[in-house]
Design a protein around this motif. Structure first.
Motif, PDB file in Angstrom:
ATOM      1  N   GLU A  94      55.536 -50.552  27.696  1.00  0.00           N
ATOM      2  CA  GLU A  94      55.269 -51.304  26.468  1.00  0.00           C
ATOM      3  C   GLU A  94      56.536 -51.905  25.874  1.00  0.00           C
ATOM      4  OE1 GLU A  94      52.251 -51.906  25.383  1.00  0.00           O
ATOM      5  OE2 GLU A  94      51.489 -50.764  27.089  1.00  0.00           O
TER       6      GLU A  94
ATOM      7  N   VAL B 218      51.707 -44.990  36.529  1.00  0.00           N
ATOM      8  CA  VAL B 218      50.430 -44.281  36.615  1.00  0.00           C
ATOM      9  C   VAL B 218      49.902 -43.952  35.225  1.00  0.00           C
ATOM     10  CG1 VAL B 218      49.247 -42.251  37.494  1.00  0.00           C
ATOM     11  CG2 VAL B 218      51.028 -43.322  38.856  1.00  0.00           C
ATOM     12  N   ARG B 219      50.823 -43.588  34.345  1.00  0.00           N
ATOM     13  CA  ARG B 219      50.402 -43.288  32.975  1.00  0.00           C
ATOM     14  C   ARG B 219      49.686 -44.477  32.350  1.00  0.00           C
ATOM     15  NH1 ARG B 219      55.818 -40.295  31.135  1.00  0.00           N
ATOM     16  NH2 ARG B 219      55.104 -38.140  31.343  1.00  0.00           N
ATOM     17  N   ASN B 220      50.151 -45.633  32.679  1.00  0.00           N
ATOM     18  CA  ASN B 220      49.571 -46.832  32.080  1.00  0.00           C
ATOM     19  C   ASN B 220      48.611 -47.531  33.024  1.00  0.00           C
ATOM     20  OD1 ASN B 220      51.156 -47.349  29.395  1.00  0.00           O
ATOM     21  ND2 ASN B 220      52.628 -46.584  30.893  1.00  0.00           N
ATOM     22  N   TRP B 221      48.036 -46.749  33.907  1.00  0.00           N
ATOM     23  CA  TRP B 221      47.208 -47.378  34.928  1.00  0.00           C
ATOM     24  C   TRP B 221      46.138 -48.293  34.347  1.00  0.00           C
ATOM     25  CZ3 TRP B 221      44.469 -43.516  32.667  1.00  0.00           C
ATOM     26  CH2 TRP B 221      43.088 -43.655  32.663  1.00  0.00           C
ATOM     27  N   HIS B 222      45.639 -47.953  33.167  1.00  0.00           N
ATOM     28  CA  HIS B 222      44.505 -48.705  32.638  1.00  0.00           C
ATOM     29  C   HIS B 222      44.857 -50.123  32.244  1.00  0.00           C
ATOM     30  CE1 HIS B 222      46.623 -47.311  29.136  1.00  0.00           C
ATOM     31  NE2 HIS B 222      46.025 -48.235  28.443  1.00  0.00           N
TER      32      HIS B 222
ATOM     33  N   PHE C 143      39.956 -36.890  34.278  1.00  0.00           N
ATOM     34  CA  PHE C 143      40.454 -38.195  34.690  1.00  0.00           C
ATOM     35  C   PHE C 143      39.604 -38.822  35.790  1.00  0.00           C
ATOM     36  CE2 PHE C 143      44.115 -36.710  32.366  1.00  0.00           C
ATOM     37  CZ  PHE C 143      44.429 -37.854  31.646  1.00  0.00           C
ATOM     38  N   THR C 144      38.994 -37.993  36.593  1.00  0.00           N
ATOM     39  CA  THR C 144      38.090 -38.571  37.585  1.00  0.00           C
ATOM     40  C   THR C 144      36.915 -39.244  36.886  1.00  0.00           C
ATOM     41  OG1 THR C 144      38.704 -36.928  39.237  1.00  0.00           O
ATOM     42  CG2 THR C 144      36.603 -38.063  39.547  1.00  0.00           C
TER      43      THR C 144
ATOM     44  N   GLN D 232      35.115 -48.088  36.721  1.00  0.00           N
ATOM     45  CA  GLN D 232      34.675 -48.924  37.845  1.00  0.00           C
ATOM     46  C   GLN D 232      33.596 -48.235  38.656  1.00  0.00           C
ATOM     47  OE1 GLN D 232      38.018 -48.902  40.743  1.00  0.00           O
ATOM     48  NE2 GLN D 232      39.150 -48.687  38.837  1.00  0.00           N
TER      49      GLN D 232
ATOM     50  N   MET E  38      45.498 -47.528  43.899  1.00  0.00           N
ATOM     51  CA  MET E  38      44.523 -46.483  44.183  1.00  0.00           C
ATOM     52  C   MET E  38      43.800 -46.775  45.489  1.00  0.00           C
ATOM     53  SD  MET E  38      44.902 -44.108  42.139  1.00  0.00           S
ATOM     54  CE  MET E  38      43.466 -43.053  42.378  1.00  0.00           C
TER      55      MET E  38
ATOM     56  N   PHE F 117      46.164 -37.601  39.011  1.00  0.00           N
ATOM     57  CA  PHE F 117      46.324 -37.426  37.574  1.00  0.00           C
ATOM     58  C   PHE F 117      46.720 -36.001  37.193  1.00  0.00           C
ATOM     59  CE2 PHE F 117      44.125 -41.457  37.611  1.00  0.00           C
ATOM     60  CZ  PHE F 117      44.864 -42.140  36.677  1.00  0.00           C
TER      61      PHE F 117
ATOM     62  N   ASP G  64      44.144 -50.668  40.672  1.00  0.00           N
ATOM     63  CA  ASP G  64      43.159 -50.529  41.734  1.00  0.00           C
ATOM     64  C   ASP G  64      43.821 -50.721  43.083  1.00  0.00           C
ATOM     65  OD1 ASP G  64      41.527 -50.321  39.631  1.00  0.00           O
ATOM     66  OD2 ASP G  64      40.863 -52.404  39.692  1.00  0.00           O
TER      67      ASP G  64
ATOM     68  N   ASN H 142      42.076 -31.379  34.168  1.00  0.00           N
ATOM     69  CA  ASN H 142      42.608 -32.714  34.361  1.00  0.00           C
ATOM     70  C   ASN H 142      41.876 -33.452  35.472  1.00  0.00           C
ATOM     71  OD1 ASN H 142      44.956 -33.133  32.486  1.00  0.00           O
ATOM     72  ND2 ASN H 142      45.454 -31.119  33.341  1.00  0.00           N
ATOM     73  N   SER H 143      41.565 -32.748  36.526  1.00  0.00           N
ATOM     74  CA  SER H 143      40.858 -33.401  37.626  1.00  0.00           C
ATOM     75  C   SER H 143      39.530 -33.959  37.149  1.00  0.00           C
ATOM     76  CB  SER H 143      40.623 -32.393  38.757  1.00  0.00           C
ATOM     77  OG  SER H 143      41.856 -32.010  39.326  1.00  0.00           O
TER      78      SER H 143
ATOM     79  N   ASN I 248      41.778 -39.192  42.673  1.00  0.00           N
ATOM     80  CA  ASN I 248      42.042 -39.216  41.244  1.00  0.00           C
ATOM     81  C   ASN I 248      42.405 -37.844  40.705  1.00  0.00           C
ATOM     82  OD1 ASN I 248      41.566 -42.021  40.201  1.00  0.00           O
ATOM     83  ND2 ASN I 248      39.703 -41.723  41.429  1.00  0.00           N
TER      84      ASN I 248
ATOM     85  N   TRP J 297      46.065 -41.544  26.822  1.00  0.00           N
ATOM     86  CA  TRP J 297      46.458 -40.197  26.425  1.00  0.00           C
ATOM     87  C   TRP J 297      47.966 -40.045  26.289  1.00  0.00           C
ATOM     88  CZ3 TRP J 297      47.503 -40.871  31.533  1.00  0.00           C
ATOM     89  CH2 TRP J 297      48.520 -40.076  32.062  1.00  0.00           C
ATOM     90  N   HIS J 298      48.723 -40.755  27.078  1.00  0.00           N
ATOM     91  CA  HIS J 298      50.164 -40.507  27.092  1.00  0.00           C
ATOM     92  C   HIS J 298      50.863 -40.958  25.814  1.00  0.00           C
ATOM     93  CE1 HIS J 298      49.810 -44.672  28.256  1.00  0.00           C
ATOM     94  NE2 HIS J 298      51.051 -44.832  27.898  1.00  0.00           N
TER      95      HIS J 298
ATOM     96  N   ARG K  41      42.276 -42.899  28.112  1.00  0.00           N
ATOM     97  CA  ARG K  41      43.097 -43.815  28.901  1.00  0.00           C
ATOM     98  C   ARG K  41      44.522 -43.879  28.377  1.00  0.00           C
ATOM     99  NH1 ARG K  41      38.671 -48.526  29.409  1.00  0.00           N
ATOM    100  NH2 ARG K  41      37.965 -48.067  31.528  1.00  0.00           N
TER     101      ARG K  41
ATOM    102  N   ARG L  95      38.158 -42.476  35.283  1.00  0.00           N
ATOM    103  CA  ARG L  95      38.371 -43.489  36.312  1.00  0.00           C
ATOM    104  C   ARG L  95      37.030 -44.017  36.823  1.00  0.00           C
ATOM    105  NH1 ARG L  95      41.970 -46.533  38.251  1.00  0.00           N
ATOM    106  NH2 ARG L  95      41.466 -45.964  40.386  1.00  0.00           N
TER     107      ARG L  95
END
Lengths: 194, 194, 194, 194
Positions: free
Chosen positions: C31, C112-116, D164-165, D172, C124, C164, C121, D160-161, C160, D115-116, D113, D168
DNA sequence: AATGAATGAGGTTTCATTCAT
DNA sequence: CATGAATGAAACCTCATTCAT
């Protein structure tokens, strides 16, 4: 002032607000004060503040006025020598001035620094009047038949010279001592008046 | 300054911004200026302002610096009498000072009034230095073997006395004339130095 | 990408910009990056940046793409045991993942933290593809006639979960060790696949 | 929080602001919210916002806290089977999770999303605690004399699994159904715990 | 092609003042 | 009278993007 506080309770409130203003100025500087902070310091609500003072400026004005009166009182109590020793009296006033500027955690200092955004005339008038009285007594004795010329101009010059030189000195006293400044100012003033 | 203006275009912009700051101060007072107003006055966007100056304060600093240099230059060009006529030279400097304070629609006046929130030391240093030089020349001639005591204290006292008395006078010139003030200050200073 | 850089010079510039983006992200977080900072880090002007990339986002996309390819390459070079030891291979991939996340001063971690807000994709997909290949090889050997059900779902879940959980662990590794996490994840994955 | 809302009116305002924050996040994403928009959505002035919250971040924190508490409450009300059917309970929690993530127009989704950049620990702690409790009850019954190893590590991995799964997947969901994911996750978790 | 000066919308936060309770 | 919640104008500063040179 919006309302004349006739009742005892109100009088106390006004006083508390003025004192809070003084405290706030010392803590945050004249530019840093806020109505909330003042009200809180006074233990009063903002609303009440506006009940007795038109706006923030009115508060400061009231404070300046109060201090001016106190100064006037104190000046009257100064043990001026009545035998006409000019140098002695000038030095006395200058020391009194330094005492003032160093008192109340720098409240006077901050106010003089910001004189241009304050009704400082009131204060300067008082100081000038004091000098004026002193001088008049002195000169009445010594130059009775030959009155000094332009006395009001001299008083104006001296008042401002002394006051702002002191303030400037306090702001950065690194390269000289207060004694040196006091002596220098006294020399200058006495020399100018004699 | 954030960026060194290398190109001619940039140099112009920096100048325009500094001049706009001066104009804005004259129009609204030192406390009243805003970055938008300055940028607008300079005919430039706020963004550009921040491209060349870190913040508002930096702008004012740059202005003060520029003026200080101009004053220093002007002082050097003052036609001081080299034959050691102290009174004459003192009067000359005081008149120069009045000229300055009355110029640029009161810009200098406003700046001196707010000296405590500015890097005024720079300016005062210059003025004091000027007095210092003047005095030194004078005293070297006349008291060569008997150097004056506490010269730096005297210079400090004189600089501040003269400057703030003038500023205060301009603020309320009702009861005396500039000539009277000039004469009075000159008398005082000369008396103090001799 | 706005323009295909055909010339060698341009190619270098594009690379420099992408690398600068990586550096900037490490230094300031996803950011926190600015086009100016990136351009400066790349030793290039902002204008040039926009010559090759439509906007800031395009830069990050290019970076992610590049990293994705590198990861794919590295995965191919992973010394997977070909004798079908699933646990061993899973542990290998997880360790590879930890290596990645701890490399480049946390660049991958931040991404990865900001993957969204990224085209993650792509990444991943690569990882999932890798798991997919690994699994397929494995299962072809062992369950040739009895193919595992819902392989793509399992791969999705595992990819995932593993990724994560690792990222979350790195963010606050106070109460457990990397070894514990690795063993735990391996147990879970192997258990799930068998 | 800047001011403790003692009065009913204030309490309502704080709630309105927190809800407005939620709405704003749903509308514009966590990064897209602005203080003005939040205040406007709450039907309140910006000033009021800052009367109750130190800054924008404080608002989000308050929201997260509120949601965390709600989740904790809801988890307590989950009709877990007390006869120790692990699979059943795990599936229940996962479905509960999906319910949450799909509720409130994706508010939870957006928060997880990001969270960090949030005090998500609070939330994760709650979830992990919930899993922990569930597991403890379960294992106390079944493995009383033979307590499971590294329970906290497993809980961490599982929480966490799963979370976040799911997130994710919601992002999609093209190539699989929620049922498939639920079943898969349940399989994995149960397999890992047994 | 490359540069970097210029733009200006947009975001956060403060604080004097009012007014319903 | 007193309260203090509410207001909202106004200020500062950033940064993605453009465009004249």
């Amino acid at each position: 002032m919006r309302k004349k506080p006739k009742q005892k309770r109100s009088r106390q409130m006004v006083d508390a607000l003025i004192e809070a203003t003084a405290t706030a100025i010392v803590e945050r500087g004249l530019e840093g004060i806020t109505t909330h902070h003042i009200a809180e310091t006074a233990g009063v609500s903002v609303g009440s503040l506006y009940q007795y003072f038109d706006d923030k400026e009115a508060l400061v004005e009231a404070l300046v006025d109060k201090l001016a009166n106190e100064i006037a009182q104190a000046l009257l109590r100064l043990p001026m020598s009545q035998d006409g020793d000019l140098r002695c009296n000038v030095a006395l006033i200058i020391q009194f001035g330094f005492g003032l500027l160093n008192s109340r955690d720098g409240l006077y200092l901050e106010l003089v620094r910001n004189w241009h955004s304050l009704p400082t005339d009131r204060v300067m008038d008082i100081l000038q009047q004091s000098f004026m009285d002193l001088s008049r007594v002195y000169f009445l004795k010594h130059y009775q038949n030959n009155p000094i010329q332009d006395l009001h101009v001299r008083i104006f010059i001296i008042s401002n010279s002394v006051m702002f030189t002191m303030v400037r000195f306090i702001g950065q006293p690194q390269m000289m001592t207060q004694e040196e400044i006091t002596r220098g100012l006294t020399d200058m003033v006495v020399g100018y008046l004699e």
